[in-house]
Design a protein around this motif. Structure first.
Motif, PDB file in Angstrom:
ATOM      1  N   UNK A  97       1.076  -0.559  -0.233  1.00 46.74           N
ATOM      2  CA  UNK A  97      -0.019  -0.266  -0.403  1.00 46.74           C
ATOM      3  C   UNK A  97       0.696   0.901   0.148  1.00 46.74           C
ATOM      4  N   UNK A  98       0.378   2.205  -0.676  1.00 49.63           N
ATOM      5  CA  UNK A  98       1.608   3.159  -0.636  1.00 49.63           C
ATOM      6  C   UNK A  98       0.652   4.409   0.599  1.00 49.63           C
ATOM      7  N   UNK A  99       1.719   5.684   1.500  1.00 45.90           N
ATOM      8  CA  UNK A  99       0.921   6.034   1.954  1.00 45.90           C
ATOM      9  C   UNK A  99       2.298   7.068   1.673  1.00 45.90           C
ATOM     10  N   UNK A 100       2.128   8.554   2.586  1.00 46.74           N
ATOM     11  CA  UNK A 100       2.490   9.647   2.621  1.00 46.74           C
ATOM     12  C   UNK A 100       4.182   9.067   3.702  1.00 46.74           C
ATOM     13  N   UNK A 101       4.476  10.750   2.776  1.00 45.10           N
ATOM     14  CA  UNK A 101       6.090  10.589   3.716  1.00 45.10           C
ATOM     15  C   UNK A 101       6.500  10.392   5.033  1.00 45.10           C
ATOM     16  N   UNK A 102       7.100   9.971   5.850  1.00 41.33           N
ATOM     17  CA  UNK A 102       6.884   9.873   7.156  1.00 41.33           C
ATOM     18  C   UNK A 102       5.915   9.065   7.656  1.00 41.33           C
ATOM     19  N   UNK A 103       5.103   8.345   7.128  1.00 41.06           N
ATOM     20  CA  UNK A 103       4.511   7.578   7.384  1.00 41.06           C
ATOM     21  C   UNK A 103       4.873   5.994   7.928  1.00 41.06           C
ATOM     22  N   UNK A 104       4.964   5.103   9.259  1.00 41.63           N
ATOM     23  CA  UNK A 104       5.269   4.137   8.710  1.00 41.63           C
ATOM     24  C   UNK A 104       4.224   2.702   9.442  1.00 41.63           C
ATOM     25  N   UNK A 105       3.647   2.215   8.006  1.00 42.88           N
ATOM     26  CA  UNK A 105       3.108   1.398   7.724  1.00 42.88           C
ATOM     27  C   UNK A 105       1.361   1.931   8.552  1.00 42.88           C
ATOM     28  N   UNK A 106       1.774   2.857   8.421  1.00 44.28           N
ATOM     29  CA  UNK A 106      -0.073   3.746   8.212  1.00 44.28           C
ATOM     30  C   UNK A 106      -0.345   4.225   7.525  1.00 44.28           C
ATOM     31  N   UNK A 107      -1.930   4.558   7.023  1.00 45.79           N
ATOM     32  CA  UNK A 107      -2.304   6.028   6.054  1.00 45.79           C
ATOM     33  C   UNK A 107      -2.745   6.513   6.848  1.00 45.79           C
ATOM     34  N   UNK A 108      -3.192   7.648   6.151  1.00 46.01           N
ATOM     35  CA  UNK A 108      -4.285   8.507   6.861  1.00 46.01           C
ATOM     36  C   UNK A 108      -5.970   8.565   5.980  1.00 46.01           C
ATOM     37  N   UNK A 109      -6.414   7.977   5.835  1.00 44.10           N
ATOM     38  CA  UNK A 109      -8.228   7.987   5.497  1.00 44.10           C
ATOM     39  C   UNK A 109      -8.643   9.584   5.705  1.00 44.10           C
ATOM     40  N   UNK A 110      -9.014  10.489   5.083  1.00 51.99           N
ATOM     41  CA  UNK A 110      -9.888  11.272   5.856  1.00 51.99           C
ATOM     42  C   UNK A 110      -9.697  11.991   6.837  1.00 51.99           C
ATOM     43  N   UNK A 111      -9.610  12.072   7.936  1.00 52.83           N
ATOM     44  CA  UNK A 111      -8.922  12.363   9.297  1.00 52.83           C
ATOM     45  C   UNK A 111      -8.914  11.275  10.281  1.00 52.83           C
ATOM     46  N   UNK A 112      -8.572   9.729   9.743  1.00 54.74           N
ATOM     47  CA  UNK A 112      -8.648   8.731  10.437  1.00 54.74           C
ATOM     48  C   UNK A 112      -7.741   8.073  10.240  1.00 54.74           C
ATOM     49  N   UNK A 113      -6.320   7.219  10.653  1.00 55.21           N
ATOM     50  CA  UNK A 113      -4.845   6.595  10.829  1.00 55.21           C
ATOM     51  C   UNK A 113      -5.463   4.943  11.004  1.00 55.21           C
ATOM     52  N   UNK A 114      -4.932   4.494   9.801  1.00 47.81           N
ATOM     53  CA  UNK A 114      -4.657   3.121   9.432  1.00 47.81           C
ATOM     54  C   UNK A 114      -3.980   2.624   9.676  1.00 47.81           C
TER      55      UNK A 114
END
Ligand SMILES: [Zn+2]
Length: 496
Positions: free
Chosen positions: A92-109
């Motif tokens: 899964x792609x994510x944003x720079x700086x994030x470690x096996x998490x991703x933001x979707x809306x205002x939530x972090x998964x």
């Protein structure tokens, strides 16, 4: 949970398949036993090419299947190590700086990782690196945090994940409470070469440096190297009859490239290649071990040469025995710039060069001095770096072992990750997918009124990491978090 997936993977999926629909014979398979993923942090094509130029034949040349790997993240064309490792670890792609998490809306998964999948399949797991074990690349396989700088939390999560082998630097990120936690979780905790030689536990935490393990060039006899750690990791992990998943990172190719320190960059890449050679021999003897080698991104915009013809001074590169950060530390301790550089490189700096070094040191007191030394020495040996940062260039992808031919071609990290997951779960057989029925029940992705391995395959290869069909996504989202990831694949397998 079923450990062995005896599969009849002749699935017809009219929606996606254009050609060659479902003619392969039925095949029974269990997944590939062992997976060893080797990551050169910051290693692009020029890193490999220059290492070959300086050190001769590389083990990386002996791979039968090779490809290009794209590295961009959700933040844009230039990724950092956190987002790149997340893509490799989770599909899964994510944003720079994030470690096996991703933001979707205002939530972090949290995004489930290949290491967690391996544990689900009953395999042993290991992470080995020359950086701090809490640094972005290993962290993305064994932790979930929003920010790569949360290294104390990452340390705790690595322990809580019960990863069998954790080898690297980073003692400073493990406080007494975390080390105590490790002991409670059954970890043998070791700090030096002697401890590494003797280690035999089911869970071993090896912290071989306060921060990162020193560069190859700056190591002493007592320092632990990547090959030492790799050999022990395999020895410990291969005891599991279900096999293992091991990620090995040559983590400091990136650091040396940030500093434009060509000599350290190539020595670190050579160390990776030595590890590749060892692992390749291991895999060749066994036949049940998939080896994948790649970079997470390119660092420095390294270019072979600065002019036409024979311009790279190989002998000069081989004659330099210390990193520029080692030289910079000696200068910071009162050493004379010209004398220190002369002592370790044989190079006579001009007065203008000394002025430039001093000016860079003033502008950036932490890295300016070593960055300037790197720039000057690199040019003198005939190579150039475009910057001190990462680039969006593709990186090499090499594969050996069962299913290795899958990796040929042009991929993004997320496809490579999915292919590794596919081979771990389903093994080698090619799969054609067909939709077979009209059921729209949760988990029944091919509509044949059953939730089975076929559905797991569709979730993995078709949906994971990509937006395809919202109705299908809804049905695949078993944990109802709005994201299809390895966790959903695992839940489908559990129901199967
Ligand atoms: Zn970097």
């Amino acid at each position: 949970m079923k450990k062995v997936f005896g599969l009849l993977l002749i699935i017809g999926l009219l929606v996606f398949a254009q050609a060659g629909i479902a003619t392969a014979p039925a095949t029974t398979s269990t997944g590939v036993k062992n997976v060893i993923l080797i990551i050169g942090d910051g290693m692009g094509f020029a890193h490999v090419q220059l290492t070959k130029l300086v050190y001769g034949h590389l083990n990386m040349e002996d791979f039968p299947y090779t490809g290009f790997e794209l590295t961009y993240s959700l933040s844009g064309e230039v990724t950092d190590s956190a987002a790149a490792a997340t893509a490799l670890a989770t599909g899964m792609k994510t944003y720079n700086g994030m470690i096996s998490t991703v933001t979707n809306g205002d939530k972090v998964y949290n995004l489930t990782t290949l290491l967690e999948l391996a544990q689900f399949l009953g395999k042993s797991t290991g992470l080995v690196t020359t950086t701090r074990i809490t640094h972005a690349t290993p962290a993305a396989f064994g932790a979930h945090v929003e920010d790569r700088d949360m290294e104390a939390e990452i340390a705790k999560q690595l322990i809580e994940h019960k990863i069998n082998v954790l080898f690297g630097g980073g003692k400073k990120k493990f406080d007494d409470a975390t080390l105590e936690l490790a002991k409670q979780y059954g970890y043998e905790v070791i700090f030096d070469k002697e401890g590494l030689e003797k280690a035999s536990g089911e869970y071993v935490l090896g912290l071989f440096a306060y921060s990162h393990i020193p560069y190859v060039l700056d190591r002493s006899e007592s320092d632990v190297g990547l090959l030492d750690m790799t050999k022990k990791a395999i020895e410990l992990l291969e005891r599991n009859p279900n096999g293992f998943f091991l990620m090995i990172e040559a983590g400091r190719i990136d650091h040396a490239s940030h500093g434009n320190d060509i000599v350290a960059t190539l020595a670190e890449t050579k160390e990776l290649d030595d590890v590749v050679g060892y692992v390749l021999e291991y895999a060749k003897k066994r036949g049940d071990t998939l080896v994948v080698v790649t970079g997470d991104h390119e660092t420095g915009g390294l270019a072979v040469g600065i002019n036409y013809g024979s311009v790279v001074d190989v002998n000069k590169i081989l004659s330099i025995k210390k990193s520029t950060s080692f030289m910079a530390a000696e200068i910071k301790n009162g050493g004379d710039i010209k004398e220190v550089v002369k002592k370790y490189t044989g190079i006579e700096l001009s007065d203008e060069e000394v002025e430039y070094i001093k000016q860079m040191d003033q502008e950036n007191p932490i890295f300016g001095l070593s960055n300037a030394l790197g720039e000057i020495i690199s040019k003198k040996v005939g190579v150039t770096f475009a910057s001190h940062k990462h680039t969006g260039e593709p990186v090499p992808l090499l594969a050996y072992g069962p299913g290795a031919d899958n990796f040929v071609g042009f991929h993004h990290h997320i496809q490579t990750s999915k292919l590794i997951a596919k081979l771990m779960i389903f093994g080698v057989p090619r799969v054609n997918i067909l939709f077979e029925g009209t059921s729209s029940a949760k988990g029944d992705l091919n509509g044949d009124y059953r939730v089975d391995e076929k559905d797991a395959y569709i979730a993995l290869m078709v949906l994971l990491g990509e937006k395809v069909d919202s109705e299908l996504e809804e049905r695949a989202d078993l944990d109802n978090n709005g994201i299809i990831d390895l966790h959903d694949v695992m839940l489908i397998l559990q129901e199967a």
